[in-house]
Design a protein around this motif. Structure first.
Motif, PDB file in Angstrom:
ATOM      1  N   MET A   1      -4.400   3.680   2.690  1.00 63.50           N
ATOM      2  CA  MET A   1      -4.884   1.985   2.699  1.00 63.50           C
ATOM      3  C   MET A   1      -5.072   1.328   3.815  1.00 63.50           C
ATOM      4  O   MET A   1      -5.907   0.229   3.992  1.00 63.50           O
ATOM      5  CB  MET A   1      -3.387   1.356   2.149  1.00 63.50           C
ATOM      6  N   ARG A   2      -4.633   1.926   5.156  1.00 57.69           N
ATOM      7  CA  ARG A   2      -4.842   1.265   6.375  1.00 57.69           C
ATOM      8  C   ARG A   2      -6.108   1.725   7.136  1.00 57.69           C
ATOM      9  O   ARG A   2      -6.680   1.021   7.934  1.00 57.69           O
ATOM     10  CB  ARG A   2      -3.513   1.233   7.301  1.00 57.69           C
ATOM     11  N   LYS A   3      -6.695   2.775   6.602  1.00 53.31           N
ATOM     12  CA  LYS A   3      -7.855   3.644   7.039  1.00 53.31           C
ATOM     13  C   LYS A   3      -7.696   3.465   8.622  1.00 53.31           C
ATOM     14  O   LYS A   3      -6.998   4.277   9.120  1.00 53.31           O
ATOM     15  CB  LYS A   3      -9.118   2.395   6.611  1.00 53.31           C
ATOM     16  N   ASP A   4      -8.483   2.913   9.454  1.00 48.82           N
ATOM     17  CA  ASP A   4      -8.594   3.000  10.845  1.00 48.82           C
ATOM     18  C   ASP A   4      -7.582   1.966  11.602  1.00 48.82           C
ATOM     19  O   ASP A   4      -7.478   2.028  12.870  1.00 48.82           O
ATOM     20  CB  ASP A   4     -10.062   2.544  11.519  1.00 48.82           C
ATOM     21  N   GLU A   5      -6.946   1.271  11.034  1.00 51.19           N
ATOM     22  CA  GLU A   5      -5.900   0.612  11.493  1.00 51.19           C
ATOM     23  C   GLU A   5      -4.816   1.359  11.961  1.00 51.19           C
ATOM     24  O   GLU A   5      -4.215   2.109  11.295  1.00 51.19           O
ATOM     25  CB  GLU A   5      -5.424  -0.649  10.624  1.00 51.19           C
ATOM     26  N   PRO A   6      -4.027   1.031  13.289  1.00 51.96           N
ATOM     27  CA  PRO A   6      -2.863   1.926  13.804  1.00 51.96           C
ATOM     28  C   PRO A   6      -1.785   1.580  12.914  1.00 51.96           C
ATOM     29  O   PRO A   6      -1.709   0.450  12.506  1.00 51.96           O
ATOM     30  CB  PRO A   6      -2.616   1.586  15.275  1.00 51.96           C
ATOM     31  N   LEU A   7      -1.116   2.583  12.880  1.00 44.72           N
ATOM     32  CA  LEU A   7       0.272   2.443  12.072  1.00 44.72           C
ATOM     33  C   LEU A   7       1.222   1.168  12.683  1.00 44.72           C
ATOM     34  O   LEU A   7       1.608   0.535  11.889  1.00 44.72           O
ATOM     35  CB  LEU A   7       1.040   3.647  11.906  1.00 44.72           C
ATOM     36  N   GLU A   8       1.090   1.056  13.804  1.00 41.07           N
ATOM     37  CA  GLU A   8       2.029   0.109  14.334  1.00 41.07           C
ATOM     38  C   GLU A   8       1.701  -1.159  14.213  1.00 41.07           C
ATOM     39  O   GLU A   8       2.292  -2.186  13.959  1.00 41.07           O
ATOM     40  CB  GLU A   8       2.258   0.005  16.069  1.00 41.07           C
TER      41      GLU A   8
END
Length: 167
Positions: A60-67
């Motif tokens: 779902m978040r693709k390239d967005e960092p987990l934090e």
């Protein structure tokens, strides 16, 4: 058609109206619109932990960092749920130094600066172990392992090696 062109030309050349007055303008009160609470599905409010896991999965978040994803989802959940939000999902300002919890603290995520003792812990030492068979007094065969630190032993280089006529 000519009339339409003349009319358009006259509209473009019209000067703006300026009102000259000695009275100061009345203060305009800005009404801050309250941002409405985000609309989340019912299953997100029923299981906020599951909602965070689903929204911050790598698919779902693709390239967005987990934090960043966790912060975004937790802020949205806090706005929607208010005081009903579990303590483990409260938005934290310092999510960069988080470590997973242990069974002793109920697997709660621990965030914040790391203790100095944890930063200086030595790495486990490499050991060399030898297993040797040995006969026991009852006549059975048992394998005993003898281990010693590998610090004094020369290590062979890792990787593929081809010897052509010597070392």
């Amino acid at each position: 058609m000519t009339t339409a062109l003349l009319f358009a030309l006259a509209l473009q050349q019209a000067t703006p109206v300026v009102i000259w007055s000695d009275d100061p303008p009345a203060p305009v009160e800005e009404i801050a619109e309250a941002t409405p609470a985000p609309v989340l599905p019912a299953h997100a409010l029923a299981d906020p932990y599951g909602w965070e896991r689903s929204q911050c999965s790598p698919f779902m978040r693709k390239d967005e960092p987990l934090e960043h994803c966790q912060t975004r989802v937790r802020v949205t959940l806090a706005a929607a749920m208010g005081d009903r939000l579990p303590d483990g999902l409260r938005p934290s300002a310092a999510l960069e130094n988080c470590t997973p919890g242990t069974a002793a603290n109920g697997y709660a995520m621990q965030c914040g600066p790391r203790p100095v003792a944890a930063l200086g812990t030595p790495a486990p030492q490499e050991k060399v172990c030898d297993s040797r068979p040995q006969r026991t007094p009852s006549g059975a065969l048992a394998f005993n392992s003898e281990c010693r630190p590998a610090a004094g032993e020369p290590r062979e280089p890792e990787g593929l090696r081809i010897r052509l006529g010597g070392d």
